[in-house]
Motif scaffolding. Structure first.
Motif, PDB file in Angstrom:
ATOM      1  N   LEU A 167      37.229 -11.221 -62.564  1.00  0.00           N
ATOM      2  CA  LEU A 167      37.422 -12.381 -61.692  1.00  0.00           C
ATOM      3  C   LEU A 167      38.046 -11.887 -60.386  1.00  0.00           C
ATOM      4  CD1 LEU A 167      38.673 -15.402 -63.868  1.00  0.00           C
ATOM      5  CD2 LEU A 167      36.569 -15.249 -62.538  1.00  0.00           C
ATOM      6  N   SER A 168      37.377 -10.941 -59.747  1.00  0.00           N
ATOM      7  CA  SER A 168      37.896 -10.357 -58.511  1.00  0.00           C
ATOM      8  C   SER A 168      37.852 -11.373 -57.381  1.00  0.00           C
ATOM      9  CB  SER A 168      37.079  -9.113 -58.144  1.00  0.00           C
ATOM     10  OG  SER A 168      35.718  -9.453 -58.003  1.00  0.00           O
ATOM     11  N   PRO A 169      38.627 -11.169 -56.315  1.00  0.00           N
ATOM     12  CA  PRO A 169      38.679 -12.141 -55.225  1.00  0.00           C
ATOM     13  C   PRO A 169      37.339 -12.412 -54.563  1.00  0.00           C
ATOM     14  CG  PRO A 169      40.538 -10.627 -55.088  1.00  0.00           C
ATOM     15  CD  PRO A 169      39.634 -10.100 -56.165  1.00  0.00           C
ATOM     16  N   ASP A 170      36.419 -11.427 -54.578  1.00  0.00           N
ATOM     17  CA  ASP A 170      35.133 -11.635 -53.917  1.00  0.00           C
ATOM     18  C   ASP A 170      34.080 -12.249 -54.839  1.00  0.00           C
ATOM     19  OD1 ASP A 170      34.885  -9.453 -55.556  1.00  0.00           O
ATOM     20  OD2 ASP A 170      33.799  -8.209 -54.108  1.00  0.00           O
ATOM     21  N   PHE A 171      34.436 -12.495 -56.104  1.00  0.00           N
ATOM     22  CA  PHE A 171      33.466 -13.051 -57.041  1.00  0.00           C
ATOM     23  C   PHE A 171      32.983 -14.444 -56.627  1.00  0.00           C
ATOM     24  CE2 PHE A 171      32.482 -15.210 -61.160  1.00  0.00           C
ATOM     25  CZ  PHE A 171      31.318 -14.512 -61.442  1.00  0.00           C
ATOM     26  N   PRO A 172      33.860 -15.385 -56.215  1.00  0.00           N
ATOM     27  CA  PRO A 172      33.374 -16.711 -55.803  1.00  0.00           C
ATOM     28  C   PRO A 172      32.339 -16.648 -54.679  1.00  0.00           C
ATOM     29  CG  PRO A 172      35.731 -16.789 -56.144  1.00  0.00           C
ATOM     30  CD  PRO A 172      35.336 -15.345 -56.212  1.00  0.00           C
ATOM     31  N   ALA A 173      32.572 -15.838 -53.662  1.00  0.00           N
ATOM     32  CA  ALA A 173      31.609 -15.739 -52.564  1.00  0.00           C
ATOM     33  C   ALA A 173      30.293 -15.149 -53.045  1.00  0.00           C
ATOM     34  CB  ALA A 173      32.198 -14.900 -51.427  1.00  0.00           C
ATOM     35  N   SER A 174      30.354 -14.192 -53.962  1.00  0.00           N
ATOM     36  CA  SER A 174      29.133 -13.596 -54.501  1.00  0.00           C
ATOM     37  C   SER A 174      28.300 -14.635 -55.246  1.00  0.00           C
ATOM     38  CB  SER A 174      29.485 -12.439 -55.445  1.00  0.00           C
ATOM     39  OG  SER A 174      30.162 -11.409 -54.768  1.00  0.00           O
ATOM     40  N   VAL A 175      28.970 -15.491 -56.016  1.00  0.00           N
ATOM     41  CA  VAL A 175      28.274 -16.553 -56.740  1.00  0.00           C
ATOM     42  C   VAL A 175      27.629 -17.529 -55.758  1.00  0.00           C
ATOM     43  CG1 VAL A 175      28.577 -18.539 -58.276  1.00  0.00           C
ATOM     44  CG2 VAL A 175      29.725 -16.382 -58.791  1.00  0.00           C
ATOM     45  N   VAL A 176      28.397 -17.963 -54.771  1.00  0.00           N
ATOM     46  CA  VAL A 176      27.889 -18.924 -53.785  1.00  0.00           C
ATOM     47  C   VAL A 176      26.668 -18.353 -53.071  1.00  0.00           C
ATOM     48  CG1 VAL A 176      28.394 -20.122 -51.618  1.00  0.00           C
ATOM     49  CG2 VAL A 176      30.089 -20.104 -53.465  1.00  0.00           C
ATOM     50  N   ASP A 177      26.752 -17.140 -52.605  1.00  0.00           N
ATOM     51  CA  ASP A 177      25.647 -16.558 -51.840  1.00  0.00           C
ATOM     52  C   ASP A 177      24.401 -16.364 -52.699  1.00  0.00           C
ATOM     53  OD1 ASP A 177      27.112 -16.498 -49.506  1.00  0.00           O
ATOM     54  OD2 ASP A 177      27.842 -14.450 -49.826  1.00  0.00           O
TER      55      ASP A 177
END
Length: 203
Positions: A183-193
């Motif tokens: 659950l790294s900090p960049d995971f949400p943006a990766s999912v969204v993109d």
């Protein structure tokens, strides 16, 4: 199973000014008892009041019963709900999923993990949490997607309930079913993109 405990006879008085110090003491008492390993069924209003150093009437003036109190306690432990920027659907979704990530990390703590495992054994308590916490968060996501449709960022022919599930699903998976997953900090943006490319409105 039930957590019900009868309030005092007569109407519950809700009009007296709320004391922030008293509320903090009550919430803190519940957290202390949970940290000591007391199960939810063992948290009587009398025991909570004694630990907080207040009278039972002080609790009943603020909460109608234990379910309502426990939901407030859980929400005080969880990270606060986000305020979406409204600048773009991507920005809104990244902020929303980043907040989910923070809650997911918080739920990996021994205290919240224990509380949530117990809460799901009591339908009335779980329904209360769902109504007060989960449903508003879901509406927040649907509203962000509707704004995306209105601005032409998301296709108008999609089922937004399903689209919302596509975005939140990976976070729920790694929070609930794979609690040791990344659950790294960049995971949400990766999912969204990754998902946004498939639902984006085309010229």
């Amino acid at each position: 199973m039930t957590l019900e405990e009868e309030p005092p006879a007569g109407p519950v008085r809700r009009g007296r000014p709320r004391s922030e110090a008293a509320e903090q003491a009550i919430v803190g008492a519940v957290i202390t008892l949970l940290e000591e390993g007391v199960p939810l069924t063992g948290l009587s209003i009398e025991r909570i009041a004694r630990t907080a150093g207040v009278g039972k009437a002080t609790i009943y003036r603020r909460w109608q019963g234990k379910e309502e109190l426990f939901v407030d306690v859980v929400r005080s432990i969880e990270p606060p709900d986000p305020v979406l920027p409204g600048t773009s659907v991507r920005d809104d979704l990244v902020v929303m999923l980043s907040s989910m990530r923070e809650r997911g990390l918080a739920k990996r703590s021994a205290l919240l993990r224990n509380v949530f495992s117990q809460m799901q054994l009591y339908p009335k308590l779980w329904d209360q949490y769902h109504r007060i916490a989960i449903e508003p968060r879901r509406r927040l996501g649907i509203e962000a997607l509707r704004r995306g449709v209105a601005t032409g960022e998301i296709r108008a022919d999609l089922d937004l309930e399903l689209v919302n599930d596509l975005f939140v699903g990976p976070l729920l998976l790694r929070t609930v079913l794979q609690p040791t997953a990344d659950l790294s900090p960049d995971f949400p943006a990766s999912v969204v993109d990754a998902i946004l490319d498939g639902v984006r409105a085309r010229d």
